[in-house]
Structure formats: C-alpha cells, structure tokens
Design a protein around this motif. Sequence first.
Motif, PDB file in Angstrom:
ATOM      1  N   MET A 154      32.353  54.045  26.223  1.00  0.00           N
ATOM      2  CA  MET A 154      32.303  53.611  28.227  1.00  0.00           C
ATOM      3  C   MET A 154      33.446  52.778  28.558  1.00  0.00           C
ATOM      4  O   MET A 154      33.666  51.578  27.713  1.00  0.00           O
ATOM      5  N   ASN A 155      34.077  52.767  29.277  1.00  0.00           N
ATOM      6  CA  ASN A 155      35.456  51.700  29.545  1.00  0.00           C
ATOM      7  C   ASN A 155      34.586  51.079  30.839  1.00  0.00           C
ATOM      8  O   ASN A 155      35.130  51.813  32.000  1.00  0.00           O
ATOM      9  N   HIS A 156      35.265  49.948  30.851  1.00  0.00           N
ATOM     10  CA  HIS A 156      34.858  49.273  32.238  1.00  0.00           C
ATOM     11  C   HIS A 156      35.791  48.660  32.622  1.00  0.00           C
ATOM     12  O   HIS A 156      36.569  47.907  31.830  1.00  0.00           O
ATOM     13  N   LEU A 157      35.809  48.307  33.794  1.00  0.00           N
ATOM     14  CA  LEU A 157      36.741  47.819  34.402  1.00  0.00           C
ATOM     15  C   LEU A 157      36.527  45.983  34.212  1.00  0.00           C
ATOM     16  O   LEU A 157      35.173  45.865  35.316  1.00  0.00           O
ATOM     17  N   LEU A 158      37.281  45.479  34.641  1.00  0.00           N
ATOM     18  CA  LEU A 158      36.741  44.541  34.752  1.00  0.00           C
ATOM     19  C   LEU A 158      37.623  43.750  35.575  1.00  0.00           C
ATOM     20  O   LEU A 158      39.015  43.775  35.771  1.00  0.00           O
ATOM     21  N   ILE A 159      36.885  42.721  37.009  1.00  0.00           N
ATOM     22  CA  ILE A 159      37.347  42.930  38.862  1.00  0.00           C
ATOM     23  C   ILE A 159      37.624  41.046  38.495  1.00  0.00           C
ATOM     24  O   ILE A 159      36.571  40.083  38.769  1.00  0.00           O
ATOM     25  N   ILE A 160      38.685  41.280  39.163  1.00  0.00           N
ATOM     26  CA  ILE A 160      38.360  39.657  39.581  1.00  0.00           C
ATOM     27  C   ILE A 160      38.662  39.419  40.319  1.00  0.00           C
ATOM     28  O   ILE A 160      39.438  40.193  41.878  1.00  0.00           O
ATOM     29  N   ARG A 161      38.022  38.103  41.215  1.00  0.00           N
ATOM     30  CA  ARG A 161      37.071  38.114  42.912  1.00  0.00           C
ATOM     31  C   ARG A 161      39.257  36.797  43.536  1.00  0.00           C
ATOM     32  O   ARG A 161      39.535  36.252  42.264  1.00  0.00           O
ATOM     33  N   PRO A 162      39.656  36.753  44.200  1.00  0.00           N
ATOM     34  CA  PRO A 162      40.176  36.757  45.213  1.00  0.00           C
ATOM     35  C   PRO A 162      39.979  34.733  44.504  1.00  0.00           C
ATOM     36  O   PRO A 162      41.679  34.124  43.640  1.00  0.00           O
ATOM     37  N   SER A 163      39.036  34.104  44.867  1.00  0.00           N
ATOM     38  CA  SER A 163      38.614  32.812  44.656  1.00  0.00           C
ATOM     39  C   SER A 163      39.115  32.394  42.724  1.00  0.00           C
ATOM     40  O   SER A 163      40.096  31.479  42.613  1.00  0.00           O
ATOM     41  N   GLN A 164      38.792  33.310  42.247  1.00  0.00           N
ATOM     42  CA  GLN A 164      38.749  32.887  40.803  1.00  0.00           C
ATOM     43  C   GLN A 164      40.263  33.228  40.721  1.00  0.00           C
ATOM     44  O   GLN A 164      40.698  32.473  39.669  1.00  0.00           O
ATOM     45  N   LEU A 165      40.658  34.373  40.724  1.00  0.00           N
ATOM     46  CA  LEU A 165      42.576  35.042  40.856  1.00  0.00           C
ATOM     47  C   LEU A 165      43.298  33.255  40.866  1.00  0.00           C
ATOM     48  O   LEU A 165      44.093  32.947  40.547  1.00  0.00           O
ATOM     49  N   ALA A 166      43.014  33.376  42.525  1.00  0.00           N
ATOM     50  CA  ALA A 166      43.616  31.146  42.772  1.00  0.00           C
ATOM     51  C   ALA A 166      43.575  30.472  41.363  1.00  0.00           C
ATOM     52  O   ALA A 166      44.262  30.477  41.453  1.00  0.00           O
TER      53      ALA A 166
END
Length: 64
Positions: free
Chosen positions: A1-13
Amino acid sequence: MNHLLIIRPSQLARELGVSMTTLWRWRHQGVFPQPILLGPRLVGWERSVINQWLESKKKMEVSL
C-alpha cells in the motif's frame, strides 16, 4: 500500500528556513507548488512534490 507523506505549512516553512508569509507569497506568485486541501481550512503538501521542487531548484542553480 502506498502512503502519501503530507507536510504541513509550519513544518515546511521551518525546513526551508522561510516564514509562513514567504510560503504563501511563493504560492501566489506561482513559484511554489500548490498545496492540497485536507479540510475546509487545512492544507498540506505531498513530501514527494516538495522534494521534486527542491531538486528542480538545485538543477537551476547548477545551470546558472
């Protein structure tokens, strides 16, 4: 199963060393990938999309 890794704006900044305002400015200027909508007021970016964007920036710097 392929899971998407999502990064939130505060972490990305934090990871990019920029402010949240800069992230939104880049987004509206079209120089940064558009986030995906996770909820009515919740957005994030796929980690793979950000990694591709970073790689393209590195290639542009090398070619300059």
